[in-house]
Design a protein around this motif. Structure first.
Motif, PDB file in Angstrom:
ATOM      1  N   LEU A  60       0.804  -1.215   0.000  1.00 17.40           N
ATOM      2  CA  LEU A  60       0.000   0.000   0.000  1.00 17.40           C
ATOM      3  C   LEU A  60       0.842   1.273   0.000  1.00 17.40           C
ATOM      4  O   LEU A  60       1.959   1.303   0.504  1.00 17.40           O
ATOM      5  CB  LEU A  60      -0.911   0.014   1.233  1.00 17.40           C
ATOM      6  CG  LEU A  60      -1.847  -1.173   1.383  1.00 17.40           C
ATOM      7  CD1 LEU A  60      -2.544  -1.127   2.731  1.00 17.40           C
ATOM      8  CD2 LEU A  60      -2.859  -1.210   0.246  1.00 17.40           C
ATOM      9  N   LEU A  61       0.220   2.317  -0.523  1.00 17.05           N
ATOM     10  CA  LEU A  61       0.776   3.662  -0.491  1.00 17.05           C
ATOM     11  C   LEU A  61      -0.227   4.530   0.259  1.00 17.05           C
ATOM     12  O   LEU A  61      -1.397   4.593  -0.137  1.00 17.05           O
ATOM     13  CB  LEU A  61       0.976   4.185  -1.919  1.00 17.05           C
ATOM     14  CG  LEU A  61       1.367   5.655  -2.057  1.00 17.05           C
ATOM     15  CD1 LEU A  61       2.763   5.886  -1.502  1.00 17.05           C
ATOM     16  CD2 LEU A  61       1.292   6.083  -3.518  1.00 17.05           C
ATOM     17  N   LEU A  62       0.212   5.158   1.336  1.00 20.09           N
ATOM     18  CA  LEU A  62      -0.614   6.105   2.076  1.00 20.09           C
ATOM     19  C   LEU A  62      -0.060   7.479   1.756  1.00 20.09           C
ATOM     20  O   LEU A  62       1.109   7.769   2.053  1.00 20.09           O
ATOM     21  CB  LEU A  62      -0.548   5.858   3.587  1.00 20.09           C
ATOM     22  CG  LEU A  62      -1.276   4.635   4.141  1.00 20.09           C
ATOM     23  CD1 LEU A  62      -0.539   3.346   3.811  1.00 20.09           C
ATOM     24  CD2 LEU A  62      -1.457   4.772   5.646  1.00 20.09           C
ATOM     25  N   GLU A  63      -0.867   8.314   1.117  1.00 20.96           N
ATOM     26  CA  GLU A  63      -0.398   9.643   0.741  1.00 20.96           C
ATOM     27  C   GLU A  63      -1.469  10.670   1.060  1.00 20.96           C
ATOM     28  O   GLU A  63      -2.655  10.343   1.136  1.00 20.96           O
ATOM     29  CB  GLU A  63      -0.007   9.691  -0.733  1.00 20.96           C
ATOM     30  CG  GLU A  63      -1.121   9.407  -1.705  1.00 20.96           C
ATOM     31  CD  GLU A  63      -0.635   9.353  -3.153  1.00 20.96           C
ATOM     32  OE1 GLU A  63       0.554   9.597  -3.414  1.00 20.96           O
ATOM     33  OE2 GLU A  63      -1.473   9.092  -4.031  1.00 20.96           O
TER      34      GLU A  63
ATOM     35  N   GLY B 141      -2.214  13.668  10.701  1.00 20.09           N
ATOM     36  CA  GLY B 141      -2.057  12.937   9.450  1.00 20.09           C
ATOM     37  C   GLY B 141      -3.359  12.338   8.954  1.00 20.09           C
ATOM     38  O   GLY B 141      -4.057  11.650   9.705  1.00 20.09           O
ATOM     39  N   VAL B 142      -3.684  12.617   7.686  1.00 22.89           N
ATOM     40  CA  VAL B 142      -4.860  12.050   7.012  1.00 22.89           C
ATOM     41  C   VAL B 142      -4.405  11.603   5.635  1.00 22.89           C
ATOM     42  O   VAL B 142      -3.783  12.371   4.907  1.00 22.89           O
ATOM     43  CB  VAL B 142      -6.002  13.086   6.865  1.00 22.89           C
ATOM     44  CG1 VAL B 142      -7.188  12.470   6.144  1.00 22.89           C
ATOM     45  CG2 VAL B 142      -6.421  13.638   8.207  1.00 22.89           C
ATOM     46  N   TRP B 143      -4.736  10.349   5.289  1.00 26.60           N
ATOM     47  CA  TRP B 143      -4.252   9.768   4.045  1.00 26.60           C
ATOM     48  C   TRP B 143      -5.350   9.090   3.242  1.00 26.60           C
ATOM     49  O   TRP B 143      -6.271   8.509   3.807  1.00 26.60           O
ATOM     50  CB  TRP B 143      -3.214   8.686   4.334  1.00 26.60           C
ATOM     51  CG  TRP B 143      -1.964   9.122   4.995  1.00 26.60           C
ATOM     52  CD1 TRP B 143      -0.805   9.508   4.374  1.00 26.60           C
ATOM     53  CD2 TRP B 143      -1.693   9.203   6.395  1.00 26.60           C
ATOM     54  NE1 TRP B 143       0.150   9.815   5.310  1.00 26.60           N
ATOM     55  CE2 TRP B 143      -0.369   9.638   6.556  1.00 26.60           C
ATOM     56  CE3 TRP B 143      -2.462   8.941   7.542  1.00 26.60           C
ATOM     57  CZ2 TRP B 143       0.218   9.816   7.806  1.00 26.60           C
ATOM     58  CZ3 TRP B 143      -1.881   9.119   8.783  1.00 26.60           C
ATOM     59  CH2 TRP B 143      -0.558   9.557   8.905  1.00 26.60           C
ATOM     60  N   VAL B 144      -5.173   9.121   1.937  1.00 26.07           N
ATOM     61  CA  VAL B 144      -5.874   8.202   1.053  1.00 26.07           C
ATOM     62  C   VAL B 144      -4.934   7.005   0.942  1.00 26.07           C
ATOM     63  O   VAL B 144      -3.710   7.168   0.876  1.00 26.07           O
ATOM     64  CB  VAL B 144      -6.170   8.821  -0.335  1.00 26.07           C
ATOM     65  CG1 VAL B 144      -4.905   9.271  -1.061  1.00 26.07           C
ATOM     66  CG2 VAL B 144      -6.972   7.851  -1.196  1.00 26.07           C
ATOM     67  N   VAL B 145      -5.491   5.819   0.958  1.00 26.52           N
ATOM     68  CA  VAL B 145      -4.688   4.600   0.870  1.00 26.52           C
ATOM     69  C   VAL B 145      -4.913   3.995  -0.508  1.00 26.52           C
ATOM     70  O   VAL B 145      -6.059   3.756  -0.911  1.00 26.52           O
ATOM     71  CB  VAL B 145      -5.078   3.591   1.971  1.00 26.52           C
ATOM     72  CG1 VAL B 145      -4.224   2.336   1.870  1.00 26.52           C
ATOM     73  CG2 VAL B 145      -4.965   4.231   3.357  1.00 26.52           C
ATOM     74  N   ARG B 146      -3.807   3.751  -1.208  1.00 25.18           N
ATOM     75  CA  ARG B 146      -3.899   3.217  -2.564  1.00 25.18           C
ATOM     76  C   ARG B 146      -3.224   1.849  -2.652  1.00 25.18           C
ATOM     77  O   ARG B 146      -2.196   1.611  -2.034  1.00 25.18           O
ATOM     78  CB  ARG B 146      -3.219   4.154  -3.558  1.00 25.18           C
ATOM     79  CG  ARG B 146      -3.845   5.532  -3.614  1.00 25.18           C
ATOM     80  CD  ARG B 146      -3.219   6.374  -4.722  1.00 25.18           C
ATOM     81  NE  ARG B 146      -3.530   7.774  -4.561  1.00 25.18           N
ATOM     82  CZ  ARG B 146      -4.706   8.328  -4.822  1.00 25.18           C
ATOM     83  NH1 ARG B 146      -5.694   7.607  -5.259  1.00 25.18           N
ATOM     84  NH2 ARG B 146      -4.885   9.632  -4.634  1.00 25.18           N
ATOM     85  N   GLN B 147      -3.818   1.013  -3.464  1.00 24.30           N
ATOM     86  CA  GLN B 147      -3.231  -0.278  -3.813  1.00 24.30           C
ATOM     87  C   GLN B 147      -3.217  -0.335  -5.333  1.00 24.30           C
ATOM     88  O   GLN B 147      -4.266  -0.251  -5.974  1.00 24.30           O
ATOM     89  CB  GLN B 147      -4.047  -1.432  -3.240  1.00 24.30           C
ATOM     90  CG  GLN B 147      -3.444  -2.791  -3.556  1.00 24.30           C
ATOM     91  CD  GLN B 147      -4.281  -3.926  -3.017  1.00 24.30           C
ATOM     92  OE1 GLN B 147      -5.502  -3.864  -2.991  1.00 24.30           O
ATOM     93  NE2 GLN B 147      -3.613  -4.986  -2.581  1.00 24.30           N
ATOM     94  N   GLY B 148      -2.031  -0.436  -5.900  1.00 25.68           N
ATOM     95  CA  GLY B 148      -1.918  -0.465  -7.349  1.00 25.68           C
ATOM     96  C   GLY B 148      -2.490   0.784  -8.002  1.00 25.68           C
ATOM     97  O   GLY B 148      -3.072   0.718  -9.081  1.00 25.68           O
ATOM     98  N   GLY B 149      -2.371   1.932  -7.341  1.00 26.68           N
ATOM     99  CA  GLY B 149      -2.856   3.193  -7.883  1.00 26.68           C
ATOM    100  C   GLY B 149      -4.332   3.465  -7.636  1.00 26.68           C
ATOM    101  O   GLY B 149      -4.821   4.556  -7.913  1.00 26.68           O
TER     102      GLY B 149
ATOM    103  N   ALA C  79      -7.224   6.684   6.022  1.00 27.71           N
ATOM    104  CA  ALA C  79      -6.490   6.474   7.265  1.00 27.71           C
ATOM    105  C   ALA C  79      -6.173   7.804   7.940  1.00 27.71           C
ATOM    106  O   ALA C  79      -5.987   8.817   7.262  1.00 27.71           O
ATOM    107  CB  ALA C  79      -5.194   5.717   6.980  1.00 27.71           C
ATOM    108  N   GLU C  80      -6.121   7.766   9.280  1.00 31.60           N
ATOM    109  CA  GLU C  80      -5.784   8.955  10.076  1.00 31.60           C
ATOM    110  C   GLU C  80      -5.051   8.521  11.334  1.00 31.60           C
ATOM    111  O   GLU C  80      -5.273   7.431  11.841  1.00 31.60           O
ATOM    112  CB  GLU C  80      -7.036   9.692  10.569  1.00 31.60           C
ATOM    113  CG  GLU C  80      -8.016  10.111   9.541  1.00 31.60           C
ATOM    114  CD  GLU C  80      -9.266  10.738  10.158  1.00 31.60           C
ATOM    115  OE1 GLU C  80      -9.264  11.142  11.347  1.00 31.60           O
ATOM    116  OE2 GLU C  80     -10.267  10.828   9.432  1.00 31.60           O
ATOM    117  N   ILE C  81      -4.235   9.406  11.870  1.00 29.40           N
ATOM    118  CA  ILE C  81      -3.768   9.325  13.249  1.00 29.40           C
ATOM    119  C   ILE C  81      -3.858  10.742  13.780  1.00 29.40           C
ATOM    120  O   ILE C  81      -3.311  11.671  13.189  1.00 29.40           O
ATOM    121  CB  ILE C  81      -2.358   8.709  13.398  1.00 29.40           C
ATOM    122  CG1 ILE C  81      -2.023   8.509  14.888  1.00 29.40           C
ATOM    123  CG2 ILE C  81      -1.300   9.485  12.649  1.00 29.40           C
ATOM    124  CD1 ILE C  81      -0.822   7.623  15.148  1.00 29.40           C
TER     125      ILE C  81
END
Length: 178
Positions: free
Chosen positions: A11-14, A65-73, A79-81
């Motif tokens: 995964l990519l969290l960005e 931190g707040v992220w969109v989580v991507r798998q294969g784009g 996600a958040e903390i």
């Protein structure tokens, strides 16, 4: 601290980009996901306003931190903390929501582990919390598997119960970092 990009094995969290709005709204509007988020399902315009606040408030003021989580784009989760809004909890909690199409692949575990590792590492936290509806058996089981322990139950005004769980770095629970 500006929201960093995080990587796990799959995964990519960005940080979110404005172009992610439709994916965000679709995730939170899915009744199977929305029922476990905040006070439950919200109107579409409320979710769109929430997405806007990620930019105008959270990112603009560098709150957490707040992220969109991507798998294969492809966007598969959120996600958040963040500092815990739960009364009597001094610390940070993790929040994650996985799109139903991605359920059953272990992505929730991978996301939660990445958030915990970020909390213990970059944020220097000694412990990380999670608040979960007592009826959300899947999230409770996931968090238990990765070292979270039940601290107390919190009665809610609507009659339900929220479980407060904590994972401590000192307990040696910081295993399996992504």
């Amino acid at each position: 601290m500006k929201t960093p990009v995080l990587h796990t094995r799959r995964l990519l969290l960005e940080p979110y980009a404005p172009a992610d709005e439709e994916d965000f709204v679709a995730l939170f509007q899915d009744a199977r996901v929305g029922r476990w988020m905040g006070d439950g399902p919200a109107a579409e315009d409320e979710d769109r306003a929430l997405f806007g606040r990620i930019f105008t408030k959270v990112y603009a003021q560098d709150l957490f931190g707040v992220w969109v989580v991507r798998q294969g784009g492809r966007a598969v989760a959120h996600a958040e903390i963040k500092p815990s809004p739960t009364p009597g909890v001094d610390g940070h909690e993790i929040v994650y929501a996985v799109a139903p199409a991605a359920w059953g692949q272990g992505l929730g575990t991978e996301i939660a582990e990445a958030l915990v590792a970020h909390g213990f590492g970059a944020l220097g936290l000694a412990e990380v919390h999670a608040t979960v509806d007592a009826a959300n058996e899947a999230s409770l089981a996931l968090l238990s598997r990765i070292g979270f322990r039940h601290v107390r139950d919190i009665p809610e005004d609507y009659g339900g119960t929220t479980r407060l769980l904590t994972r401590s770095q000192a307990s040696g629970s910081d295993r399996g970092r992504p």
